[in-house]
Design a protein around this motif. Structure first.
Motif, mmCIF file in Angstrom:
data_model
loop_
_atom_site.group_PDB
_atom_site.id
_atom_site.type_symbol
_atom_site.label_atom_id
_atom_site.label_comp_id
_atom_site.label_asym_id
_atom_site.label_seq_id
_atom_site.Cartn_x
_atom_site.Cartn_y
_atom_site.Cartn_z
ATOM 1 N N ASP A 1 7.693 -16.949 -9.852
ATOM 2 C CA ASP A 1 6.394 -17.404 -10.365
ATOM 3 C C ASP A 1 5.259 -17.053 -9.401
ATOM 4 N N GLU A 2 5.491 -17.187 -8.106
ATOM 5 C CA GLU A 2 4.471 -16.813 -7.120
ATOM 6 C C GLU A 2 4.233 -15.306 -7.153
ATOM 7 N N ILE A 3 5.289 -14.548 -7.378
ATOM 8 C CA ILE A 3 5.150 -13.093 -7.480
ATOM 9 C C ILE A 3 4.293 -12.722 -8.687
ATOM 10 N N TYR A 4 4.465 -13.439 -9.787
ATOM 11 C CA TYR A 4 3.647 -13.159 -10.972
ATOM 12 C C TYR A 4 2.159 -13.370 -10.679
ATOM 13 N N TYR A 5 1.834 -14.384 -9.883
ATOM 14 C CA TYR A 5 0.435 -14.600 -9.513
ATOM 15 C C TYR A 5 -0.073 -13.477 -8.602
ATOM 16 N N ILE A 6 0.784 -12.969 -7.745
ATOM 17 C CA ILE A 6 0.398 -11.841 -6.891
ATOM 18 C C ILE A 6 0.134 -10.612 -7.752
ATOM 19 N N ILE A 7 0.943 -10.412 -8.778
ATOM 20 C CA ILE A 7 0.708 -9.307 -9.716
ATOM 21 C C ILE A 7 -0.678 -9.438 -10.337
ATOM 22 N N ASP A 8 -1.042 -10.640 -10.723
ATOM 23 C CA ASP A 8 -2.374 -10.861 -11.294
ATOM 24 C C ASP A 8 -3.474 -10.475 -10.306
ATOM 25 N N ILE A 9 -3.300 -10.821 -9.041
ATOM 26 C CA ILE A 9 -4.286 -10.462 -8.017
ATOM 27 C C ILE A 9 -4.376 -8.951 -7.886
ATOM 28 N N LEU A 10 -3.243 -8.294 -7.826
ATOM 29 C CA LEU A 10 -3.233 -6.836 -7.684
ATOM 30 C C LEU A 10 -3.901 -6.162 -8.874
ATOM 31 N N LYS A 11 -3.632 -6.656 -10.063
ATOM 32 C CA LYS A 11 -4.232 -6.064 -11.261
ATOM 33 C C LYS A 11 -5.735 -6.319 -11.313
ATOM 34 N N GLU A 12 -6.159 -7.471 -10.828
ATOM 35 C CA GLU A 12 -7.585 -7.800 -10.821
ATOM 36 C C GLU A 12 -8.381 -6.824 -9.966
ATOM 37 N N TYR A 13 -7.815 -6.443 -8.834
ATOM 38 C CA TYR A 13 -8.529 -5.572 -7.908
ATOM 39 C C TYR A 13 -8.153 -4.096 -8.047
ATOM 40 N N GLN A 14 -7.214 -3.797 -8.912
ATOM 41 C CA GLN A 14 -6.676 -2.446 -9.045
ATOM 42 C C GLN A 14 -7.758 -1.399 -9.279
ATOM 43 N N LYS A 15 -8.727 -1.705 -10.090
ATOM 44 C CA LYS A 15 -9.739 -0.716 -10.444
ATOM 45 C C LYS A 15 -10.641 -0.353 -9.279
ATOM 46 N N SER A 16 -10.834 -1.282 -8.340
ATOM 47 C CA SER A 16 -11.758 -1.018 -7.245
ATOM 48 C C SER A 16 -11.086 -0.422 -6.017
ATOM 49 N N ASP A 17 -9.769 -0.490 -5.948
ATOM 50 C CA ASP A 17 -9.077 0.042 -4.780
ATOM 51 C C ASP A 17 -8.838 1.541 -4.923
ATOM 52 N N THR A 18 -8.660 2.177 -3.807
ATOM 53 C CA THR A 18 -8.629 3.629 -3.741
ATOM 54 C C THR A 18 -7.208 4.158 -3.820
ATOM 55 N N GLU B 1 0.831 -1.205 0.000
ATOM 56 C CA GLU B 1 0.000 0.000 0.000
ATOM 57 C C GLU B 1 0.864 1.252 0.000
ATOM 58 N N LYS B 2 1.897 1.243 0.806
ATOM 59 C CA LYS B 2 2.792 2.402 0.865
ATOM 60 C C LYS B 2 3.556 2.563 -0.456
ATOM 61 N N SER B 3 4.055 1.468 -0.984
ATOM 62 C CA SER B 3 4.846 1.515 -2.218
ATOM 63 C C SER B 3 4.035 1.984 -3.417
ATOM 64 N N PHE B 4 2.770 1.537 -3.492
ATOM 65 C CA PHE B 4 1.925 1.885 -4.633
ATOM 66 C C PHE B 4 1.004 3.063 -4.337
ATOM 67 N N ASN B 5 1.093 3.608 -3.133
ATOM 68 C CA ASN B 5 0.259 4.740 -2.724
ATOM 69 C C ASN B 5 -1.228 4.416 -2.905
ATOM 70 N N LEU B 6 -1.609 3.240 -2.398
ATOM 71 C CA LEU B 6 -2.983 2.749 -2.491
ATOM 72 C C LEU B 6 -3.491 2.346 -1.115
ATOM 73 N N ILE B 7 -4.786 2.297 -0.993
ATOM 74 C CA ILE B 7 -5.422 1.685 0.160
ATOM 75 C C ILE B 7 -6.234 0.529 -0.390
ATOM 76 N N TYR B 8 -5.815 -0.689 -0.092
ATOM 77 C CA TYR B 8 -6.527 -1.851 -0.611
ATOM 78 C C TYR B 8 -7.802 -2.093 0.181
ATOM 79 N N GLU B 9 -8.844 -2.485 -0.543
ATOM 80 C CA GLU B 9 -10.086 -2.861 0.103
ATOM 81 C C GLU B 9 -9.894 -4.216 0.785
ATOM 82 N N ASN B 10 -10.786 -4.530 1.705
ATOM 83 C CA ASN B 10 -10.670 -5.779 2.450
ATOM 84 C C ASN B 10 -10.654 -7.005 1.547
ATOM 85 N N LYS B 11 -11.436 -6.990 0.465
ATOM 86 C CA LYS B 11 -11.460 -8.151 -0.429
ATOM 87 C C LYS B 11 -10.098 -8.369 -1.087
ATOM 88 N N THR B 12 -9.400 -7.300 -1.392
ATOM 89 C CA THR B 12 -8.063 -7.419 -1.976
ATOM 90 C C THR B 12 -7.087 -7.942 -0.945
#
Length: 105
Positions: free
Chosen positions: A79-96, A12-23
């Motif tokens: 490879d695990e990091i790549y899957y985490i990237i996918d998760i972050l991108k999936e929820y990116q639009k809904s997070d603040t 959150e600090k690195s990307f300057n985001l606040i992730y929603e609970n679902k993320t």
């Protein structure tokens, strides 16, 4: 649990985001399972191709995985990091995205 929270707070600090609970929940579940897979030497293999724009995600996540390496002597493979990237991108639009004015208050 504290390590997972620390990792998410780092993101959150690195990307300057606040992730929603679902993320946060999706990340925590994936991370807990990924760490177990590392222990069992049975990690996922990422088969999709990465977008060159994902390099920022990858750089930050590689830095963030040091949290687990320092505390548990476990290193999440790329490879695990790549899957985490996918998760972050999936929820990116809904997070603040944090407003810079909010940070000044």
């Amino acid at each position: 649990y504290p390590l997972l929270k620390n990792f998410i707070a780092f993101l959150e600090k690195s990307f300057n985001l606040i992730y929603e609970n679902k993320t946060k929940l999706s990340l925590m579940i994936h991370l807990a399972c990924a760490l177990e897979r590392v222990l069992l030497n049975d990690t996922l293999v990422y088969t999709d191709s990465l977008n060159p724009l994902d390099r920022l995600y990858f750089k930050v996540l590689k830095e963030g995985r040091l949290i687990f390496k320092k505390a548990l002597s476990l290193e999440l493979p790329d490879d695990e990091i790549y899957y985490i990237i996918d998760i972050l991108k999936e929820y990116q639009k809904s997070d603040t995205i944090k407003n810079s004015l909010e940070n000044d208050l």
